[in-house]
Design an enzyme around this catalytic site. Structure first.
Site, PDB file in Angstrom:
ATOM      1  N   GLY A   8       0.839  -1.191   0.000  1.00 43.64           N
ATOM      2  CA  GLY A   8       0.000   0.000   0.000  1.00 43.64           C
ATOM      3  C   GLY A   8       0.870   1.235   0.000  1.00 43.64           C
ATOM      4  O   GLY A   8       2.083   1.157   0.202  1.00 43.64           O
ATOM      5  N   ARG A  11       0.563   5.759   4.619  1.00 41.68           N
ATOM      6  CA  ARG A  11      -0.654   6.034   5.386  1.00 41.68           C
ATOM      7  C   ARG A  11      -1.909   5.429   4.748  1.00 41.68           C
ATOM      8  O   ARG A  11      -3.002   5.964   4.878  1.00 41.68           O
ATOM      9  CB  ARG A  11      -0.858   7.542   5.584  1.00 41.68           C
ATOM     10  CG  ARG A  11       0.249   8.189   6.356  1.00 41.68           C
ATOM     11  CD  ARG A  11       0.161   7.793   7.825  1.00 41.68           C
ATOM     12  NE  ARG A  11       1.335   8.223   8.554  1.00 41.68           N
ATOM     13  CZ  ARG A  11       2.270   7.396   9.007  1.00 41.68           C
ATOM     14  NH1 ARG A  11       2.198   6.114   8.801  1.00 41.68           N
ATOM     15  NH2 ARG A  11       3.293   7.851   9.684  1.00 41.68           N
ATOM     16  N   SER A  12      -1.746   4.306   4.088  1.00 41.31           N
ATOM     17  CA  SER A  12      -2.882   3.638   3.439  1.00 41.31           C
ATOM     18  C   SER A  12      -3.653   2.736   4.384  1.00 41.31           C
ATOM     19  O   SER A  12      -4.763   2.314   4.069  1.00 41.31           O
ATOM     20  CB  SER A  12      -2.382   2.807   2.254  1.00 41.31           C
ATOM     21  OG  SER A  12      -1.525   1.762   2.716  1.00 41.31           O
ATOM     22  N   ALA A  33      10.996  -5.424  13.145  1.00 45.61           N
ATOM     23  CA  ALA A  33      11.018  -4.007  12.793  1.00 45.61           C
ATOM     24  C   ALA A  33      12.272  -3.696  11.986  1.00 45.61           C
ATOM     25  O   ALA A  33      13.377  -4.075  12.371  1.00 45.61           O
ATOM     26  CB  ALA A  33      10.993  -3.165  14.063  1.00 45.61           C
ATOM     27  N   HIS A  49       4.151   2.992  16.956  1.00 42.68           N
ATOM     28  CA  HIS A  49       3.920   1.623  16.474  1.00 42.68           C
ATOM     29  C   HIS A  49       4.074   0.618  17.622  1.00 42.68           C
ATOM     30  O   HIS A  49       3.276  -0.308  17.744  1.00 42.68           O
ATOM     31  CB  HIS A  49       4.884   1.275  15.336  1.00 42.68           C
ATOM     32  CG  HIS A  49       4.396   1.696  13.997  1.00 42.68           C
ATOM     33  ND1 HIS A  49       3.462   0.971  13.290  1.00 42.68           N
ATOM     34  CD2 HIS A  49       4.710   2.761  13.224  1.00 42.68           C
ATOM     35  CE1 HIS A  49       3.221   1.578  12.142  1.00 42.68           C
ATOM     36  NE2 HIS A  49       3.960   2.665  12.079  1.00 42.68           N
ATOM     37  N   ARG A  50       5.088   0.804  18.453  1.00 48.92           N
ATOM     38  CA  ARG A  50       5.276  -0.106  19.606  1.00 48.92           C
ATOM     39  C   ARG A  50       4.081  -0.033  20.548  1.00 48.92           C
ATOM     40  O   ARG A  50       3.631  -1.051  21.071  1.00 48.92           O
ATOM     41  CB  ARG A  50       6.555   0.231  20.365  1.00 48.92           C
ATOM     42  CG  ARG A  50       7.801  -0.280  19.694  1.00 48.92           C
ATOM     43  CD  ARG A  50       9.032  -0.006  20.567  1.00 48.92           C
ATOM     44  NE  ARG A  50      10.246  -0.334  19.862  1.00 48.92           N
ATOM     45  CZ  ARG A  50      10.929  -1.461  20.028  1.00 48.92           C
ATOM     46  NH1 ARG A  50      10.513  -2.356  20.879  1.00 48.92           N
ATOM     47  NH2 ARG A  50      12.022  -1.686  19.336  1.00 48.92           N
TER      48      ARG A  50
END
Length: 168
Positions: A8, A11-12, A33, A49-50
């Site tokens: 994607g 930011r998809s 990661a 994200h974490r």
């Protein structure tokens, strides 16, 4: 599904989709990661994200040694999410690594992986041709990596505006 590849744009919703798919599976959850915090903004993204992952997730940092990280995480019952191949390719390019060899190594690691593997990458080929040599090398390397991973994957999804579409 043994290997799922999620593509994607920026930011998809691809990372969220991939994580939801992983969390729907039972087993030992490992997040591989590839990001490195080179500045405060990237450090903040990594922290966000974490924070999105709960206690079931083990995190392994593999900004360049992705094939080795997959080999280590491999095993019956493993649910491994790699986010993202685009940053991995960027890290390798900046280290002047042999992208063809690294992509072949990644393909071999995918082929021998035991468990369920989900890989995330940006689709960078929808934009204009970059105006400088490094950006063109990056776009080409990311595109070749995506092609190799898509060929090896059992399922390929494209996420656009948060909507997943099955490609394979």
């Amino acid at each position: 599904m043994t290997t799922l590849f999620v593509l994607g744009g920026a930011r998809s919703g691809k990372s969220r989709y991939a994580q939801q798919r992983a969390e729907a599976l039972s087993g030992r959850h490992v997040f591989v990661a590839t990001a490195e915090a080179w500045d405060a903004e990237m450090a903040e993204r990594i922290a966000r994200h974490r924070a999105d992952r709960d206690a079931r997730w083990e995190t392994v940092d593999a900004p360049r040694a992705l094939a080795a990280a997959l080999d280590t995480a491999s095993g019956t019952g493993a649910v491994v999410l790699v986010d993202c191949l685009t940053l991995w390719a960027s890290n390798l390019l900046l280290a002047n690594a042999d992208m063809e060899q690294a992509t072949a190594g990644l393909g071999a690691a995918i082929a021998r992986f035991e468990g369920r593997l989900i890989l995330v990458a940006n689709e960078v080929g929808f934009g204009i041709v970059p105006d400088n040599a490094l950006a063109r090398r990056f776009r080409d390397a990311a595109g070749r990596t995506n092609q190799a991973v898509a060929a090896a994957a059992d399922e390929v999804m494209l996420v656009v505006a948060g909507l997943p579409m099955r490609l394979k």
